[in-house]
Design an enzyme around this catalytic site. Structure first.
Site: not given
Ligand code: NAG
Ligand code: NAG
Ligand code: NAG
Ligand code: NAG
Ligand code: NAG
Length: 343
Positions: A116, A289, A309
């Protein structure tokens, strides 16, 4: 004395009540129906639902932990480059502001890999290249190149094991990052090589993430054969990265220069997000994250950031999340990084 005992009793009872209620929460698996029901009782501004099967838990934890544990607590030199007396709209969405930039509304799938940090960063970089060119350059900055070739970004080049987003922005300035987009996207020198996989319930078209067992791809300093491009010549570069920590500064940065990348502490209710404005209902930390902020708004009186996301379009609000704004919730505001592309 008696008063003291009374006070202690009060505290002790309070503590055991807390302990009891925590125990009840811990009794249920974070992805279970029971836990989702508990979240929905507790959450005032958002709805939880089933995004993952309980068996997906290991994959989910890996996907939710692509930022190295110490990354959010590193010392930073924050700046405040914008004049906050400027007018800021109540709502803003980069997809509407710059509709010709195809990277802005692109929702990524990081696959079974803790990348990520590379994807959120490469996505914001790609958006900014397009915005800076007055929406003419549709150049994707390669998440693959970042994930596999930036050794300092991930303590040795194991990008799927998590990375440092700020190092990724610095690498863009010092080494450059080649072009490349989504898996088999034919979007430049090096597209992402890990296939989208099935993280979610009720899908049949993608392979199960857990079956893939991906490791970080080896760094290849050549472009894919299909692209026909020269690695050195397809590099893009950025300017000096800036760190922001204030709501208004972040808004003005997005307004002027495009989406930014941020990181936050993930609590175990986050994977179940489906709609509304997210604010954690749990203190069970599962990882760090990275995501891309592309706008903001207010829903039923609650201010939020509009965030993309990297868990494909069948997570959350078509791949997006509204996340509570203005309280630096779980470091979401004090972890913002961005840079301008080098013209
Ligand atoms: C940006 O592009 C538009 C057309 O899409 C044009 O009208 C405008 O003049 C351009 N602005 C700059 C600063 O080049
Ligand atoms: C998944 O499929 C089941 C049975 O077909 C259905 O009841 C359920 O609502 C579906 N869930 C989602 C999230 O679409
Ligand atoms: C990377 O290269 C090594 C040595 O050539 C090889 O053993 C390994 O399988 C490669 N890894 C991947 C993910 O391709
Ligand atoms: C790629 O471009 C660089 C710089 O223009 C050049 O030095 C190099 O030889 C080229 N590589 C290939 C494989 O053509
Ligand atoms: C906003 O509040 C109204 C009235 O309480 C409610 O019906 C609606 O579902 C809320 N919207 C969201 C997105 O939570």
């Amino acid at each position: 004395m008696a008063q003291r005992t009374m006070k202690c009793l009060g505290i002790c009872i309070t503590l055991s009540v807390i302990a009891l209620s925590t125990a009840t929460i811990l009794d249920y698996h974070p992805l279970s129906e029971e836990r989702i029901a508990q979240i929905n009782e507790k959450a005032k501004t958002w709805k939880a639902g089933k995004n993952f099967e309980i068996e997906d838990w290991e994959t989910v934890k890996r996907m939710a932990n692509g930022v190295r544990p110490d990354a959010l607590l590193r010392r930073r030199h924050y700046s405040a480059p914008h004049d906050i007396s400027e007018e800021i709209p109540d709502t803003f969405d980069a997809r509407e502001q710059w509709p010709n930039c195809i990277s802005i509304p692109t929702v990524w799938d990081q696959s079974d890999c803790g990348s990520c940090w590379a994807i959120a960063t490469a996505a914001a970089m790609s958006d900014r290249v397009c915005i800076q060119s007055n929406q003419t350059k549709q150049t994707f900055v390669s998440a693959e190149d970042l994930n596999s070739c930036c050794v300092v970004c991930s303590d040795g080049g194991d990008g799927c094991g998590g990375g440092y987003p700020e190092e990724a922005w610095a690498y863009w300035q010092t080494h450059g990052i080649v072009t490349g987009g989504l898996y088999q996207g034919n979007q430049g020198c090096k597209d992402y090589t890990l296939a989208p996989c099935e993280h979610h319930v009720n899908y049949t078209t993608r392979p199960q993430c857990a079956d893939l067992n991906y490791v970080t791809p080896n760094c290849s300093r050549t472009c894919s054969e299909e692209s026909g491009l020269n690695y050195t010549e397809s590099k893009t570069y950025g300017q000096t990265p800036i760190f922001l920590a204030e709501e208004l500064q972040i808004q003005l940065e997005i307004l002027k220069n495009g989406p930014v990348q941020t990181s936050f502490f993930v609590m175990d209710d986050f994977p179940n997000y489906q709609s509304g404005v997210y604010e954690a209902t749990s203190i069970n930390w599962i990882g760090n994250h990275a995501m891309k902020i592309l706008g903001w708004g207010v829903e039923n009186g609650t201010k939020y950031w509009l965030i993309a996301n990297t868990w494909n379009t069948d997570w959350g609000l078509d791949g997006y999340i509204k996340y509570i704004r203005g309280t630096d919730h779980l470091y979401i505001e004090s972890s913002v990084v961005a840079a301008l592309p080098k013209a």
